[in-house]
Design an enzyme around this catalytic site. Structure first.
Site, PDB file in Angstrom:
ATOM      1  N   THR A 173       0.777  -1.205  -0.032  1.00  0.00           N
ATOM      2  CA  THR A 173       0.350   0.032  -0.281  1.00  0.00           C
ATOM      3  C   THR A 173       1.024   1.298  -0.369  1.00  0.00           C
ATOM      4  OG1 THR A 173      -1.737  -1.136   0.891  1.00  0.00           O
ATOM      5  CG2 THR A 173      -1.898   1.197   1.455  1.00  0.00           C
ATOM      6  N   ARG A 201     -12.821  -8.819  -2.973  1.00  0.00           N
ATOM      7  CA  ARG A 201     -12.274  -8.479  -1.544  1.00  0.00           C
ATOM      8  C   ARG A 201     -11.449  -7.208  -0.854  1.00  0.00           C
ATOM      9  NH1 ARG A 201      -7.165  -6.672   0.781  1.00  0.00           N
ATOM     10  NH2 ARG A 201      -7.236  -7.171   3.330  1.00  0.00           N
ATOM     11  N   VAL A 202     -12.544  -6.440  -0.120  1.00  0.00           N
ATOM     12  CA  VAL A 202     -11.753  -4.880  -0.056  1.00  0.00           C
ATOM     13  C   VAL A 202     -11.302  -4.814   1.508  1.00  0.00           C
ATOM     14  CG1 VAL A 202     -12.915  -2.655   0.724  1.00  0.00           C
ATOM     15  CG2 VAL A 202     -13.541  -4.078  -0.817  1.00  0.00           C
ATOM     16  N   GLY A 203      -9.984  -3.891   1.418  1.00  0.00           N
ATOM     17  CA  GLY A 203      -9.217  -3.765   2.353  1.00  0.00           C
ATOM     18  C   GLY A 203      -9.485  -2.962   3.747  1.00  0.00           C
ATOM     19  N   ASP A 204      -8.345  -2.397   4.440  1.00  0.00           N
ATOM     20  CA  ASP A 204      -8.788  -0.488   5.076  1.00  0.00           C
ATOM     21  C   ASP A 204      -8.456   0.367   4.340  1.00  0.00           C
ATOM     22  OD1 ASP A 204      -5.746  -2.042   4.778  1.00  0.00           O
ATOM     23  OD2 ASP A 204      -5.294   0.079   5.963  1.00  0.00           O
ATOM     24  N   THR A 224      -1.007   1.261   6.590  1.00  0.00           N
ATOM     25  CA  THR A 224      -0.422   0.365   5.047  1.00  0.00           C
ATOM     26  C   THR A 224      -0.097  -1.398   5.517  1.00  0.00           C
ATOM     27  OG1 THR A 224       1.273  -0.958   3.958  1.00  0.00           O
ATOM     28  CG2 THR A 224       1.502   0.542   5.570  1.00  0.00           C
ATOM     29  N   GLY A 225      -0.852  -2.163   5.166  1.00  0.00           N
ATOM     30  CA  GLY A 225       0.099  -3.469   5.512  1.00  0.00           C
ATOM     31  C   GLY A 225      -1.686  -4.776   5.506  1.00  0.00           C
ATOM     32  N   GLY A 227      -4.813  -5.413   5.511  1.00  0.00           N
ATOM     33  CA  GLY A 227      -6.526  -4.746   6.138  1.00  0.00           C
ATOM     34  C   GLY A 227      -6.486  -5.200   7.067  1.00  0.00           C
TER      35      GLY A 227
HETATM   36  N1  GLY Z   1      -3.156  -2.247   3.702  1.00  0.00           N
HETATM   37  C1  GLY Z   1      -3.741  -2.947   2.214  1.00  0.00           C
HETATM   38  C2  GLY Z   1      -4.636  -3.871   1.990  1.00  0.00           C
HETATM   39  O1  GLY Z   1      -4.948  -4.912   2.818  1.00  0.00           O
HETATM   40  O2  GLY Z   1      -5.259  -3.642   1.386  1.00  0.00           O
END
Ligand code: GLY
Length: 304
Positions: A173, A201-204, A224-225, A227
């Site tokens: 990210t 899939r949706v992350g943070d 970042t990391g 999500g």
């Molecule tokens: N931090 C990015 C994700 O997990 O999509």
């Protein structure tokens, strides 16, 4: 401040590669400062920096996005304005070179905070945003990375640093945060997500309070990391709350946030933070996080 992902960063195996990443971050920080020196706002600066990070294929966002289980790019991005907590986000989109610019349009040109997938793409068309061809996003590295993930039959963080993945570690990210001379804070985060992720899939990154947050009264944060870890701890808003409720500065709030992330979910990743007084801080639970900062005067500082 900007970041280009957290992880082991073992793919930076030689000085030449390290210089390549460091120079990209330095150039982008200098550009962000120039935007504000020319009268641009923090919001304009973070959008400009995030766009440049999306344009650099070494980072997992925009053209360098990782691939999902179907070998497709699905990107998430969000931007937030600390002046009034206005925010715009997009999730599970493709064929857009700069998702952060679409997120900005969601914020300014729609009555919503988040648009996803087909709806977001229709909105992009409505705004006259050009679609980038599929091959704009497919780098040989990303195709190989997906192949490796499929061989192992697993989902991988782009910049994983668990022992078993030590050969696969790459960047993740991207994010940018800024405080302008008017005292306005802004934050932007953009990503291709995680390698071999499930379709949809949706992350943070596009979730306000998780991967991104900005409030002039507290701070601006980009994460970042993994999500899922950041969504469950609402890490960016948690850090903001430490500042609001406990009167911490950026450094103390970041340390408290990382402690919470670790204790609650053994979270993997990191954050960059600027508080309302202009203090910069960073924290991560991974081996490294590529990030940097620049102030009104002086040189850019870039760290792994
Ligand atoms: N931090 C990015 C994700 O997990 O999509």
């Amino acid at each position: 401040m900007v970041h280009g992902g957290a992880g082991a960063l073992d793919n930076v195996k030689d000085d030449k590669t390290a210089v390549r990443y460091l120079e990209s971050i330095r150039r982008i920080l200098e550009h962000g400062r120039e935007v504000m020196e020319l009268g641009g706002s923090a919001l304009q600066a973070v959008e400009a920096c995030a766009s440049l990070l999306e344009d650099d294929p070494v980072f997992n966002a925009g053209c360098g996005s990782v691939l999902n289980e179907n070998g497709k790019v699905e990107m998430d991005a969000a931007i937030m304005d600390g002046r009034d907590l206005s925010a715009g986000a997009v999730a599970a989109i493709d064929n857009i070179a700069n998702p952060i610019q679409l997120a900005r349009l969601v914020m300014t040109e729609s009555e919503h905070v988040m648009l996803i997938a087909e709806g977001a793409m229709r909105f992009a068309d409505h705004c006259g945003m050009e679609r980038a061809p599929e091959n704009y996003f497919y780098t040989p590295d990303r195709v190989e990375q997906l192949k490796q993930a499929r061989l192992k039959n697993k989902i991988m963080l782009d910049h994983d640093d668990t022992e078993e993945d030590s050969e696969d570690q790459k960047y993740g990210t991207i994010g940018a945060i800024a405080l302008d001379p008017m005292g306005n804070l802004a934050a932007a985060t953009s990503t291709g997500g995680i390698v071999n992720k499930r379709m949809g899939r949706v992350g943070d990154s596009p979730i306000v309070g998780s991967g991104v947050y900005a409030d002039n009264e507290t701070c601006a944060v980009s994460a970042t990391g993994y999500g899922e870890d950041f969504m469950r701890t609402v890490i960016s808003k948690t850090i903001s709350d430490f500042i609001y409720m406990k009167e911490m500065n950026a450094d103390a709030a970041t340390r408290a946030g990382i402690e919470y992330l670790t204790r609650k979910v053994k979270g993997r990743g990191g954050v960059i933070v600027i508080d309302h007084n202009g203090n910069c801080a960073s924290g991560f639970t991974t081996k490294k996080m590529i990030h940097g900062w620049i102030e009104h005067g002086g040189e850019a500082v870039v760290r792994f």
